[in-house]
Motif scaffolding. Structure first.
Motif, PDB file in Angstrom:
ATOM      1  N   ILE A   1       4.863  11.476  24.574  1.00  0.00           N
ATOM      2  CA  ILE A   1       3.413  11.638  24.588  1.00  0.00           C
ATOM      3  C   ILE A   1       2.754  10.537  23.765  1.00  0.00           C
ATOM      4  N   ILE A   2       3.320  10.241  22.603  1.00  0.00           N
ATOM      5  CA  ILE A   2       2.729   9.250  21.700  1.00  0.00           C
ATOM      6  C   ILE A   2       3.820   8.616  20.851  1.00  0.00           C
ATOM      7  N   THR A   3       3.625   7.351  20.481  1.00  0.00           N
ATOM      8  CA  THR A   3       4.499   6.691  19.503  1.00  0.00           C
ATOM      9  C   THR A   3       3.622   5.991  18.465  1.00  0.00           C
ATOM     10  N   ILE A   4       4.111   5.973  17.239  1.00  0.00           N
ATOM     11  CA  ILE A   4       3.483   5.234  16.147  1.00  0.00           C
ATOM     12  C   ILE A   4       4.625   4.525  15.431  1.00  0.00           C
ATOM     13  N   ASP A   5       4.580   3.194  15.394  1.00  0.00           N
ATOM     14  CA  ASP A   5       5.695   2.422  14.846  1.00  0.00           C
ATOM     15  C   ASP A   5       5.730   2.360  13.328  1.00  0.00           C
ATOM     16  N   ASN A   6       4.587   2.430  12.667  1.00  0.00           N
ATOM     17  CA  ASN A   6       4.561   2.345  11.203  1.00  0.00           C
ATOM     18  C   ASN A   6       3.565   3.321  10.606  1.00  0.00           C
ATOM     19  N   ILE A   7       4.061   4.190   9.778  1.00  0.00           N
ATOM     20  CA  ILE A   7       3.232   5.089   8.982  1.00  0.00           C
ATOM     21  C   ILE A   7       3.668   4.866   7.536  1.00  0.00           C
ATOM     22  N   ILE A   8       2.769   4.388   6.712  1.00  0.00           N
ATOM     23  CA  ILE A   8       3.112   4.127   5.316  1.00  0.00           C
ATOM     24  C   ILE A   8       2.615   5.280   4.459  1.00  0.00           C
ATOM     25  N   MET A   9       3.573   5.917   3.782  1.00  0.00           N
ATOM     26  CA  MET A   9       3.278   7.015   2.864  1.00  0.00           C
ATOM     27  C   MET A   9       3.523   6.495   1.448  1.00  0.00           C
ATOM     28  N   VAL A  10       2.588   6.766   0.534  1.00  0.00           N
ATOM     29  CA  VAL A  10       2.687   6.249  -0.829  1.00  0.00           C
ATOM     30  C   VAL A  10       2.940   7.382  -1.810  1.00  0.00           C
ATOM     31  N   ASN A  11       3.923   7.169  -2.670  1.00  0.00           N
ATOM     32  CA  ASN A  11       4.287   8.093  -3.733  1.00  0.00           C
ATOM     33  C   ASN A  11       3.311   7.905  -4.897  1.00  0.00           C
ATOM     34  N   LEU A  12       2.711   8.985  -5.384  1.00  0.00           N
ATOM     35  CA  LEU A  12       1.758   8.902  -6.488  1.00  0.00           C
ATOM     36  C   LEU A  12       2.329   9.522  -7.759  1.00  0.00           C
ATOM     37  N   GLY A  13       1.920   8.946  -8.886  1.00  0.00           N
ATOM     38  CA  GLY A  13       2.275   9.513 -10.187  1.00  0.00           C
ATOM     39  C   GLY A  13       1.255  10.562 -10.584  1.00  0.00           C
ATOM     40  N   SER A  14       1.424  11.126 -11.766  1.00  0.00           N
ATOM     41  CA  SER A  14       0.512  12.180 -12.242  1.00  0.00           C
ATOM     42  C   SER A  14      -0.913  11.661 -12.442  1.00  0.00           C
ATOM     43  N   ASP A  15      -1.063  10.331 -12.563  1.00  0.00           N
ATOM     44  CA  ASP A  15      -2.391   9.728 -12.724  1.00  0.00           C
ATOM     45  C   ASP A  15      -3.066   9.438 -11.382  1.00  0.00           C
ATOM     46  N   GLY A  16      -2.374   9.758 -10.268  1.00  0.00           N
ATOM     47  CA  GLY A  16      -2.946   9.539  -8.941  1.00  0.00           C
ATOM     48  C   GLY A  16      -2.805   8.122  -8.437  1.00  0.00           C
TER      49      GLY A  16
END
Length: 137
Positions: A95-110
């Motif tokens: 149905i759909i493809t997405i080649d790149n999804i960037i997820m960012v890890n955050l610290g306690s300070d956001g």
């Protein structure tokens, strides 16, 4: 690619054409990417930074069951790059493809924080390792 989640296309998920609304599908993918990243990075503070070109290849109709696949492309210092495919569970049609999804890890300070991960880890392996080290029940 591993397909982790299935969704049933219901009347409230449809657009004016009577097919699955793209915005709903993107929300499902974003949620799946976040959950996958939270589990991989062992941190509940993870945010979506970027989604590359979204390629709609077919549609889904009311009553269809779609499954969402996520695969790791690479581990960055503070990020996890994923790709996704959504397909019809019964026909296996993409149905759909997405080649790149960037997820960012955050610290306690956001702010972006190093996560220290370099490879895919499975929860069952983490639990076995805890038990072997005597830190489990």
């Amino acid at each position: 690619m591993r397909f982790h989640t299935r969704k049933w296309v219901k009347p409230e998920d449809l657009n004016a054409n009577g097919t699955l609304f793209g915005g709903t599908l993107l929300a499902w993918i974003d949620e799946e990417a976040a959950l996958y990243s939270i589990i991989q990075l062992e941190n509940s503070k993870v945010v979506t930074k970027y989604m590359s070109e979204i390629n709609f290849m077919s549609s889904a109709n009311q009553g269809d069951i779609v499954e969402i696949g996520i695969e790791v492309v690479k581990f960055g210092r503070t990020s996890l790059v994923l790709k996704s495919e959504v397909r019809n569970k019964m026909t296996r049609e993409t149905i759909i493809t997405i080649d790149n999804i960037i997820m960012v890890n955050l610290g306690s300070d956001g702010k972006p924080a190093p996560h220290g991960k370099t490879k895919i880890e499975y929860v069952k392996d983490r639990l076995e390792q805890q038990n072997e080290n005597g830190s489990g029940n």
